[in-house]
Structures are given as structure tokens and as C-alpha cells.
Write an enzyme that holds these catalytic residues in place. Structure first.
Site, PDB file in Angstrom:
ATOM      1  N   CYS A  54      -5.031  -6.916  21.544  1.00  0.00           N
ATOM      2  CA  CYS A  54      -4.494  -7.070  20.188  1.00  0.00           C
ATOM      3  C   CYS A  54      -3.559  -8.282  20.112  1.00  0.00           C
ATOM      4  O   CYS A  54      -4.031  -9.404  20.152  1.00  0.00           O
ATOM      5  CB  CYS A  54      -3.803  -5.775  19.741  1.00  0.00           C
ATOM      6  SG  CYS A  54      -3.609  -5.695  17.961  1.00  0.00           S
ATOM      7  N   HIS A  64      -7.412  -1.348  20.745  1.00  0.00           N
ATOM      8  CA  HIS A  64      -6.537  -0.796  21.792  1.00  0.00           C
ATOM      9  C   HIS A  64      -7.321   0.116  22.740  1.00  0.00           C
ATOM     10  O   HIS A  64      -7.502   1.294  22.466  1.00  0.00           O
ATOM     11  CB  HIS A  64      -5.380  -0.015  21.149  1.00  0.00           C
ATOM     12  CG  HIS A  64      -4.381  -0.906  20.510  1.00  0.00           C
ATOM     13  ND1 HIS A  64      -3.303  -1.431  21.180  1.00  0.00           N
ATOM     14  CD2 HIS A  64      -4.324  -1.423  19.260  1.00  0.00           C
ATOM     15  CE1 HIS A  64      -2.618  -2.220  20.380  1.00  0.00           C
ATOM     16  NE2 HIS A  64      -3.221  -2.228  19.205  1.00  0.00           N
ATOM     17  N   GLU A 116      -6.306   1.272  25.479  1.00  0.00           N
ATOM     18  CA  GLU A 116      -5.409   2.170  26.220  1.00  0.00           C
ATOM     19  C   GLU A 116      -5.213   3.523  25.547  1.00  0.00           C
ATOM     20  O   GLU A 116      -4.758   4.466  26.188  1.00  0.00           O
ATOM     21  CB  GLU A 116      -4.054   1.477  26.450  1.00  0.00           C
ATOM     22  CG  GLU A 116      -3.182   1.228  25.219  1.00  0.00           C
ATOM     23  CD  GLU A 116      -3.517  -0.062  24.472  1.00  0.00           C
ATOM     24  OE1 GLU A 116      -4.702  -0.444  24.421  1.00  0.00           O
ATOM     25  OE2 GLU A 116      -2.591  -0.660  23.891  1.00  0.00           O
ATOM     26  N   SER A 164      18.091  20.445  41.030  1.00  0.00           N
ATOM     27  CA  SER A 164      18.215  21.311  39.859  1.00  0.00           C
ATOM     28  C   SER A 164      17.130  22.373  39.836  1.00  0.00           C
ATOM     29  O   SER A 164      17.202  23.332  39.089  1.00  0.00           O
ATOM     30  CB  SER A 164      18.107  20.467  38.594  1.00  0.00           C
ATOM     31  OG  SER A 164      16.780  19.982  38.471  1.00  0.00           O
ATOM     32  N   GLY A 165      16.104  22.169  40.656  1.00  0.00           N
ATOM     33  CA  GLY A 165      14.969  23.088  40.602  1.00  0.00           C
ATOM     34  C   GLY A 165      13.870  22.546  39.691  1.00  0.00           C
ATOM     35  O   GLY A 165      12.769  23.081  39.645  1.00  0.00           O
ATOM     36  N   GLY A 166      14.172  21.446  38.969  1.00  0.00           N
ATOM     37  CA  GLY A 166      13.146  20.803  38.151  1.00  0.00           C
ATOM     38  C   GLY A 166      12.192  20.008  39.040  1.00  0.00           C
ATOM     39  O   GLY A 166      12.448  19.843  40.234  1.00  0.00           O
ATOM     40  N   VAL A 167      11.115  19.521  38.439  1.00  0.00           N
ATOM     41  CA  VAL A 167      10.085  18.826  39.209  1.00  0.00           C
ATOM     42  C   VAL A 167      10.642  17.618  39.957  1.00  0.00           C
ATOM     43  O   VAL A 167      10.433  17.465  41.160  1.00  0.00           O
ATOM     44  CB  VAL A 167       8.961  18.278  38.285  1.00  0.00           C
ATOM     45  CG1 VAL A 167       7.791  17.774  39.090  1.00  0.00           C
ATOM     46  CG2 VAL A 167       8.545  19.275  37.267  1.00  0.00           C
ATOM     47  N   ASP A 168      11.371  16.757  39.233  1.00  0.00           N
ATOM     48  CA  ASP A 168      11.756  15.473  39.819  1.00  0.00           C
ATOM     49  C   ASP A 168      12.671  15.661  41.024  1.00  0.00           C
ATOM     50  O   ASP A 168      12.424  15.108  42.097  1.00  0.00           O
ATOM     51  CB  ASP A 168      12.452  14.585  38.779  1.00  0.00           C
ATOM     52  CG  ASP A 168      11.628  14.449  37.518  1.00  0.00           C
ATOM     53  OD1 ASP A 168      10.415  14.711  37.592  1.00  0.00           O
ATOM     54  OD2 ASP A 168      12.191  14.104  36.469  1.00  0.00           O
ATOM     55  N   SER A 169      13.726  16.455  40.842  1.00  0.00           N
ATOM     56  CA  SER A 169      14.665  16.592  41.964  1.00  0.00           C
ATOM     57  C   SER A 169      14.012  17.364  43.110  1.00  0.00           C
ATOM     58  O   SER A 169      14.294  17.097  44.279  1.00  0.00           O
ATOM     59  CB  SER A 169      15.977  17.232  41.521  1.00  0.00           C
ATOM     60  OG  SER A 169      15.801  18.565  41.146  1.00  0.00           O
ATOM     61  N   SER A 170      13.123  18.306  42.802  1.00  0.00           N
ATOM     62  CA  SER A 170      12.449  19.052  43.872  1.00  0.00           C
ATOM     63  C   SER A 170      11.579  18.114  44.707  1.00  0.00           C
ATOM     64  O   SER A 170      11.569  18.176  45.938  1.00  0.00           O
ATOM     65  CB  SER A 170      11.565  20.161  43.299  1.00  0.00           C
ATOM     66  OG  SER A 170      12.345  21.070  42.575  1.00  0.00           O
TER      67      SER A 170
END
Ligand code: XMP
Length: 531
Positions: free
Chosen positions: A96, A188, A190, A242-248
Site C-alpha cells: 500500500c 494488504h 497481512e 505472577s503466575g501469568g504466562v509471560d513471567s512463568s
């Protein structure tokens, strides 16, 4: 982008195939990166005004993609890029605005389509010429649907370019200078509204850039571990869990890289979900044998929140206390030189913004201030990953689905799901209702179709009748949304039966709630959380 970190990450980078995406401010530039990575090629996005010929050479990409953008190439001060990129001998793919820029820079011309000839939405294009880009994808005469969104259009193409596909409104839907490996599209590819868009991007990577498309999570994992070891040496690292995905995922990755040098700190502020703390402790101490400090800060947080109703004040109190508790525990570990954080790629990408206005809707989404307070160097092994890539890495590391697929949960926890003053009694009621609701969602197999689902305890009591008795209890709101990134969200359309069954279960099983309402607000106009 931190060059030091990059150079560590790319140990053995000569082998690694990379694509550079230059961002001209399109809303969907990140989607280009997603498609490239889904095709098995590592890529990075850089804003147009932060790249120059030296940084590009240094990055050493196999090809360049020029994104779309909201401006017109013929406007004064519209985003431009050094013309020298067309002399690098690299394949370039313009999308584009990227197409219009390529044409303008190379001697073609672009005009405003305000005369009514702009195209928006699904459009049919027809393939006019076979080429290496279309190998195994399209042949002359094929038609395919693409997503157009342009008011300007190319009206004459540069010398050496040919038309590869046309639409009714765009005579230059796809053009190329095959000899120079320059390709560009008016639409586009994508976005998912272009059904074969991903294949087209993949074809550019394979057929034109000659990428082998073998960037995998296994490779990422090995590189990340080598990089962590190199950065950290024999020093100690602290990681907030924290138990969340990222920190785990960060914790498990670091554990694999440096084992005992890692200590995780899990601040328990008492506003977590049902059995959440127990699950985190069980997983990280028993299953993974990671050094874990589980603070018992429930009373501290709840006491400090007494009498506080304002959402921003709640956030500030929780954020500050969190830092205090974390710092105190970190000091006890003694001698730690590094702080590990689950920063993701979308937090790192500098987006191109054409407005200077920033409106603060909610004060903080992450606990800021930690690195400064602790004076430690950061270890951020997920800096290059998108959220779903973090999930793939988690799976690669053997984290159970329960941790990998977990819905996002805000740092301040239930505090921002209890409008008004927070008490332990309210937290307990909400935890139960939330658990009944989530179990229902899991039982019906809907958990992974939903971005976030949770219950909210309203500061309102209403009259009800249960058995023959009058009740005067709290109202519980249930919310479920679908979203790509939390920036905007749609309501999840539960069926009537699900809602009826869930309402009955909550009212029957949770003392203190006698009415359930379903939040049908999308974002915007509402935010996902109630506070
Ligand atoms: P909103 O409510 O702004 O939420 O639409 C978007 C996403 O951010 C999460 N959220 C937070 N996360 N601290 C966090 O760590 C916060 O204060 C916070 N507020 C909202 C929310 O759960 C959703 O995923």
C-alpha cells in the site's frame, strides 16, 4: 532497540535469516511481522525515521518489507526512506503506502483517489503475468480476493516495472521489477480479509528472498539460553513471578539456563483468583524446583486499601506496595545483579505515531519503577517475541497448558474487579463466583476462544427471593471478551442456555450474590476491566 542485547542474541547470527519491516505508521504493521514469523523467518519492525543505510546493513536482512501508512506520499513531510535502500541489491516488498513510496522514489507517480476511485474492503484481483513470486500460488487468469484500503493510487509505474495483477479500481494491484526483486501490492496481504495473503508473504520470503523458513521455537530456546548465560555469567538473578504466562515462561527459561542462580519472588497481595497462589507454588517449587519466595502480604495490601474507592488510587497504592515488598525480598536474596522481566516485543516496538496526543485511560498496566529502584541490569529474554510465540516457547519448555493458555490477569488483581471499597469478604465472594464462572467456561470448551473472562462484584445490593425468604445481596457482573491484543475487544456471544445455567450456578453456590448480569459492552466504548 538495545544493540548490545541484540548482538548477544545473534550469537551465530550469520546463520539466522532475518527480514526487516520498515513501518510507515500503518495500524496493522505488527500483523506483517506475525505473518513473516508464522512463515518461519525471524523479523523486526523499525520505524521509518529510525533506520538508515548503516543500520540496515548492520541488521543484514534477507529482504525488506515496506509497510502501509496513513499519509500520502506526495504530501510534504510524509514519511520517506533513504533512496539508497533500492541500491542494496536486496528483495523489497511494498505494501500500500510502501508500494506508492517505492513507485514515487523510482520514477513512477501517485495520485489522490479522492475523485472517487479509492477502494476499501474486499476486492477481486486478476493475475496478469506469471512470475517467481506466484510460483505454486497463482497462474495467469486466476482471481483472488484481497483487502484494499486506499484513497491514493499509483498512476504510472517506474521504468523496469511490470503489472502482475489488476483490480477494477487499481490497474497496479501487484507490480514488480523482477530483475531487481522489487515487488509491491496495493492491497494488504497481512490482514486475514486477504485469504491468501499469508501465502503471498510466505512466497516472497521463499521464492524471492530465498529464505529457508526454519526459524523455530527450539532454535529460539537454544539461542535464548546461550544469551542468558552469556549475559548473567555466575551472578544471581531475581525474577518477579505472577503466575501469568509471560513471567512463568521467563522463570522456566531462566531456570533451564542458570538453575540455582535464579530466585523468583511471588508477591501475594491477597487479591488473586481461586487457588491461584497454591497452583503457582506447587508448579514452581515442586514441579520445577525453582527457588521461590512466596510473600504473605495479604493483610498489608488489604489494610492499605481500607476506605479507598477510587480506581487510580487503588492502582497507585498496590503498585507502590508491590515495589516495597519486592525490593525488601530482593535485598534478602543478597547480591543479585540482574532482574528478569517478561517484556514482550509489542512493548518494545517503537510505533510510528502521527498524533502527539496521549490520553491516559488507566495509569499503569505494569508495575513500573522496579528496575530504577533496584539498580539492577535487566534480563528480558522474551523481548523479541509476540504473545502467542511466548505460549509456543512455554510449550517447548514443557509448561502445562494451564499456565500457557491462562487468560491475562491484571497486576492489581481483584482490586479492580470490585468497584468501590475492597474488603476480604468481597474478595472471597468474588473469588468463588469467578471460579464457578470459569469452570463453566472450561466445561463448555470455550476457554481458549475467549481472550479474557471474569466476574466483577458490584457495590450494589438488590432484593431477591430465595426459598421463601427475602434476600438483599450483591450483584455480580460477568464479562467475556475476544481480542487480539487487549487494545480493542468484542463481547463473547454466549448462548442463552449458557448464561442461564451459569447465573443459576453462581446464585446457588455463592453466598452473598443473588443477581447476575452479563456485560455486553465492547471496547471501545468500555474498557475490558471495570476499573
Ligand atoms: P483495559 O481494562 O484497559 O485492559 O481494557 C486491557 C488489558 O490490560 C489489563 N489491565 C491491566 N493489567 N495492570 C495490569 O497488569 C493494570 O492495572 C491493568 N488494567 C487493565 C486487562 O486485564 C486487559 O487484559
Amino acid at each position: 532497540m538495545n544493540i548490545d542485547l541484540l548482538s548477544i542474541f545473534f550469537t551465530g547470527k550469520e546463520k539466522m535469516e532475518k527480514i526487516l519491516i520498515i513501518d510507515f505508521g500503518s495500524q496493522v504493521t505488527q500483523l506483517i511481522a506475525r505473518r513473516v514469523r508464522e512463515s518461519g523467518v525471524y523479523c523486526e519492525i523499525q520505524p521509518f525515521n529510525k533506520v538508515n543505510i548503516d543500520t540496515i546493513k548492520d541488521f543484514n536482512p534477507k529482504g525488506i518489507i515496506l509497510s502501509g501508512g496513513p499519509q500520502s506520499v506526495y504530501e510534504e513531510n510524509s514519511p520517506k526512506i533513504t533512496r539508497q535502500i533500492f541500491d542494496l541489491g536486496l528483495p523489497i516488498f511494498g505494501i500500500c503506502y510502501g508500494q506508492q513510496l517505492m513507485c514515487q522514489e523510482l520514477g513512477g507517480s501517485v495520485e489522490s483517489g479522492f475523485s472517487g476511485s479509492g477502494e476499501f474492503g474486499k476486492t477481486k484481483i486478476k493475475i496478469k503475468k506469471d512470475c517467481i513470486l506466484f510460483k505454486n500460488l497463482w497462474n495467469v487468469g486466476d482471481e483472488t480476493i484481497v483487502w484494499m484500503s486506499h484513497k491514493d493510487k499509483v498512476v504510472s509505474i517506474p521504468q523496469g516495472f511490470e503489472v502482475l495483477a489488476v483490480s477494477d479500481g487499481a490497474p497496479y494491484a501487484i507490480i514488480a521489477n523482477e530483475e531487481k526483486k522489487f515487488y509491491s501490492v496495493q492491497f494488504h496481504p497481512e490482514v486475514t480479509h486477504t485469504p491468501q495473503g499469508k501465502e503471498l508473504i510466505s512466497a516472497f520470503l521463499k521464492n524471492v528472498c530465498k529464505c529457508s523458513c526454519n526459524w523455530t521455537m527450539d532454535e529460539f530456546r537454544k539461542n535464548a539460553i546461550a544469551k542468558i548465560r552469556k549475559q548473567v555469567g555466575d551472578k544471581k538473578v531475581i525474577c518477579g513471578l505472577s503466575g501469568g504466562v509471560d513471567s512463568s515462561v521467563v522463570a522456566v527459561l531462566l531456570n533451564e539456563a542458570i538453575g540455582d542462580q535464579l530466585t523468583c519472588i511471588f508477591v501475594d497481595h491477597g487479591m488473586l483468583r481461586h487457588k491461584e497462589a497454591e497452583q503457582v507454588v506447587e508448579m514452581f517449587t515442586n514441579h520445577y524446583d525453582i527457588n521461590l519466595i512466596h510473600t504473605q502480604s495479604q493483610d498489608l495490601f488489604l489494610n492499605s486499601l481500607k476506605g479507598i474507592s477510587d480506581p487510580e488510587q487503588k492502582r497507585k497504592i498496590i503498585g507502590k506496595l508491590f515495589i516495597d515488598v519486592f525490593v525488601e525480598e530482593a535485598k534478602k536474596v543478597g547480591g543479585a545483579k540482574f532482574l528478569a522481566q517478561g517484556t514482550l516485543y509489542p512493548d518494545v516496538i517503537e510505533s510510528v505515531s502521527f498524533t502527539n496526543q496521549e490520553v491516559v485511560i488507566k495509569s499503569h498496566h505494569n508495575v513500573g519503577g522496579l528496575p530504577e529502584t533496584l539498580n539492577m541490569d535487566l534480563v528480558e529474554p522474551l523481548r523479541e517475541l509476540f504473545k502467542d510465540e511466548v505460549r509456543l516457547l512455554g510449550a517447548e519448555l514443557g509448561l502445562p497448558a494451564q499456565f500457557i493458555e491462562r487468560h491475562p490477569f491484571p497486576g492489581p488483581g481483584l482490586a479492580i474487579r470490585i468497584p468501590g471499597e475492597i474488603t476480604k469478604e468481597k474478595c472471597d465472594i468474588l473469588r468463588k463466583a469467578d471460579n464457578v464462572y470459569l469452570q463453566q467456561i472450561k466445561k463448555h470448551g470455550l476457554y481458549n476462544d475467549i481472550w479474557q473472562a471474569f466476574a466483577v462484584l458490584l457495590p450494589v445490593r438488590t432484593v431477591g427471593v430465595m426459598g421463601d425468604a427475602r434476600t438483599y445481596d450483591y450483584v455480580c457482573a460477568i464479562r467475556a471478551v475476544t481480542s487480539l491484543d487487549g487494545m480493542s475487544a468484542d463481547v463473547y456471544p454466549f448462548g442463552h442456555e449458557f448464561l442461564t445455567e451459569t447465573t443459576n450456578l453462581i446464585i446457588n453456590q455463592v453466598r452473598g450474590i443473588n443477581r447476575v448480569v452479563y456485560d455486553y459492552t465492547s471496547k471501545p466504548a468500555g474498557t475490558i476491566e471495570w476499573e
